[in-house]
Design a protein around this motif. Structure first.
Motif, PDB file in Angstrom:
ATOM      1  N   ALA A  90       0.855  -1.189   0.000  1.00  0.00           N
ATOM      2  CA  ALA A  90       0.000   0.000   0.000  1.00  0.00           C
ATOM      3  C   ALA A  90       0.889   1.235   0.000  1.00  0.00           C
ATOM      4  N   VAL A  91       0.457   2.264  -0.716  1.00  0.00           N
ATOM      5  CA  VAL A  91       1.231   3.497  -0.854  1.00  0.00           C
ATOM      6  C   VAL A  91       0.438   4.661  -0.263  1.00  0.00           C
ATOM      7  N   GLU A  92       1.121   5.461   0.553  1.00  0.00           N
ATOM      8  CA  GLU A  92       0.533   6.680   1.121  1.00  0.00           C
ATOM      9  C   GLU A  92       1.509   7.829   0.936  1.00  0.00           C
ATOM     10  N   LEU A  93       0.963   9.018   0.769  1.00  0.00           N
ATOM     11  CA  LEU A  93       1.779  10.218   0.606  1.00  0.00           C
ATOM     12  C   LEU A  93       1.626  11.092   1.839  1.00  0.00           C
ATOM     13  N   TYR A  94       2.766  11.518   2.423  1.00  0.00           N
ATOM     14  CA  TYR A  94       2.775  12.359   3.618  1.00  0.00           C
ATOM     15  C   TYR A  94       3.494  13.665   3.334  1.00  0.00           C
ATOM     16  N   SER A  95       3.099  14.703   4.094  1.00  0.00           N
ATOM     17  CA  SER A  95       3.690  16.024   3.925  1.00  0.00           C
ATOM     18  C   SER A  95       4.069  16.578   5.296  1.00  0.00           C
ATOM     19  N   ARG A  96       5.169  17.360   5.343  1.00  0.00           N
ATOM     20  CA  ARG A  96       5.602  18.004   6.584  1.00  0.00           C
ATOM     21  C   ARG A  96       5.898  19.471   6.275  1.00  0.00           C
ATOM     22  N   ASP A  97       4.854  20.262   6.070  1.00  0.00           N
ATOM     23  CA  ASP A  97       5.020  21.680   5.769  1.00  0.00           C
ATOM     24  C   ASP A  97       5.203  22.511   7.031  1.00  0.00           C
ATOM     25  N   ASP A  98       4.722  22.011   8.163  1.00  0.00           N
ATOM     26  CA  ASP A  98       4.850  22.702   9.445  1.00  0.00           C
ATOM     27  C   ASP A  98       5.617  21.791  10.394  1.00  0.00           C
ATOM     28  N   ALA A  99       6.844  22.178  10.713  1.00  0.00           N
ATOM     29  CA  ALA A  99       7.688  21.318  11.551  1.00  0.00           C
ATOM     30  C   ALA A  99       7.077  21.096  12.929  1.00  0.00           C
ATOM     31  N   ALA A 100       6.338  22.080  13.444  1.00  0.00           N
ATOM     32  CA  ALA A 100       5.737  21.938  14.767  1.00  0.00           C
ATOM     33  C   ALA A 100       4.634  20.887  14.764  1.00  0.00           C
ATOM     34  N   ARG A 101       3.916  20.764  13.656  1.00  0.00           N
ATOM     35  CA  ARG A 101       2.845  19.770  13.558  1.00  0.00           C
ATOM     36  C   ARG A 101       3.378  18.402  13.154  1.00  0.00           C
ATOM     37  N   GLY A 102       4.486  18.384  12.421  1.00  0.00           N
ATOM     38  CA  GLY A 102       5.055  17.127  11.971  1.00  0.00           C
ATOM     39  C   GLY A 102       4.398  16.633  10.693  1.00  0.00           C
ATOM     40  N   TRP A 103       4.446  15.327  10.496  1.00  0.00           N
ATOM     41  CA  TRP A 103       3.943  14.710   9.270  1.00  0.00           C
ATOM     42  C   TRP A 103       2.426  14.563   9.303  1.00  0.00           C
ATOM     43  N   ARG A 104       1.793  14.823   8.175  1.00  0.00           N
ATOM     44  CA  ARG A 104       0.344  14.632   8.065  1.00  0.00           C
ATOM     45  C   ARG A 104       0.038  13.900   6.761  1.00  0.00           C
ATOM     46  N   PRO A 105      -0.974  13.046   6.757  1.00  0.00           N
ATOM     47  CA  PRO A 105      -1.326  12.312   5.536  1.00  0.00           C
ATOM     48  C   PRO A 105      -1.860  13.253   4.466  1.00  0.00           C
ATOM     49  N   LEU A 106      -1.431  13.019   3.230  1.00  0.00           N
ATOM     50  CA  LEU A 106      -1.837  13.868   2.113  1.00  0.00           C
ATOM     51  C   LEU A 106      -2.693  13.107   1.113  1.00  0.00           C
ATOM     52  N   ALA A 107      -2.393  11.826   0.890  1.00  0.00           N
ATOM     53  CA  ALA A 107      -3.161  11.018  -0.066  1.00  0.00           C
ATOM     54  C   ALA A 107      -2.912   9.544   0.231  1.00  0.00           C
ATOM     55  N   GLY A 108      -3.835   8.696  -0.261  1.00  0.00           N
ATOM     56  CA  GLY A 108      -3.723   7.259  -0.068  1.00  0.00           C
ATOM     57  C   GLY A 108      -4.546   6.795   1.130  1.00  0.00           C
TER      58      GLY A 108
END
Length: 253
Positions: free
Chosen positions: A91-109
């Motif tokens: 399974a493939v998921e895409l994660y983003s970390r645009d805000d270092a304080a919030r950390g990683w968040r799911p973007l797609a998948g």
């Protein structure tokens, strides 16, 4: 001859009277602390609220060993989680970390995917039919079809054409219409077709994310064509994207 002292005595009496009144007006065990209000209209100061510390979110399923390899500069990550060490489904998921304080968040998948026919390995070799476990950069893309608007450098080239059959007898045509090179044993910043192998030919290479042909791969990760287009339109070189790939147990180390 003596001098009358009544004015002086009167002044001393007045001074003592003032001191006595003021000393009775405040009762505090801490002279340096704030003075509490008193009287009918007085109210206590509201208590200070302290926001609890929330640690930045991590990509789920990754253990300390895997997290230690994740570059601090990466702000996009493609997570590929295999069903098992010998499974060719993942399974493939895409994660983003645009805000270092919030950390990683799911973007797609999650999106269904295929990986190597024989599963996963920590020491990939040519023709072992296993996908390499690890974290690798994603810097270059290409394909037989025109650039759909990829943010990564895109090499449109007829040599991405492929024919023949896969392991299950499925046609391979169109598998390389869109590809993203995985930086395993390759030189970043070159076309996915570049065959330079820094670790030597015996360690394999040409490991890509490409269009799924309905069956296992020789070591690549494959997604449906619409998901490949979405990936190409999302991966941003300014965010230094990486792929985190392996079976569930390996990623949890």
């Amino acid at each position: 001859m003596s001098v009358p002292r009544r004015p002086y005595v009167l002044l001393v009496a007045l001074f003592l009277l003032v001191i006595g009144c003021s000393s009775g007006a405040v009762r505090s065990s801490d002279p340096s602390g704030p003075r509490a209000l008193s009287g009918p209209g007085a109210s206590a100061a509201p208590p200070r609220t302290v926001e609890p510390y929330v640690a930045p979110a991590e990509i789920p399923g990754l253990g300390p060993e895997t997290l230690a390899q994740l570059p601090d500069t990466a702000r996009q990550a493609v997570l590929v989680t295999g069903q098992g060490p010998d499974s060719n489904r993942s399974a493939v998921e895409l994660y983003s970390r645009d805000d270092a304080a919030r950390g990683w968040r799911p973007l797609a998948g999650p999106w269904p995917a295929h990986n190597g026919m024989e599963g996963w390995t920590d020491h990939h070799l040519t023709d072992d039919l296993r996908s390499p476990v690890g974290i690798f950069g994603l810097t270059d893309a290409g394909g037989r079809l025109p650039d759909p608007g990829a943010l990564l450098p895109y090499d449109e080239e007829h040599r991405f054409a492929v024919s023949g059959e896969g392991f299950l007898g499925e046609p391979l045509e169109g598998s390389f219409d869109y590809v993203v090179a995985i930086n395993y044993n390759r030189v970043a910043g070159t076309s996915p077709l570049d065959r330079t192998r820094p670790m030597g030919e015996e360690r394999g290479g040409g490991i890509w994310i490409h269009v799924d042909h309905g069956g296992p791969t020789q070591g690549c990760v494959s997604l449906t064509e619409d998901r490949m287009r979405e990936l190409l339109l999302t991966l941003d070189p300014a965010k230094e994207p990486v792929i985190v790939m392996g079976d569930q147990a390996s990623l949890a180390r």
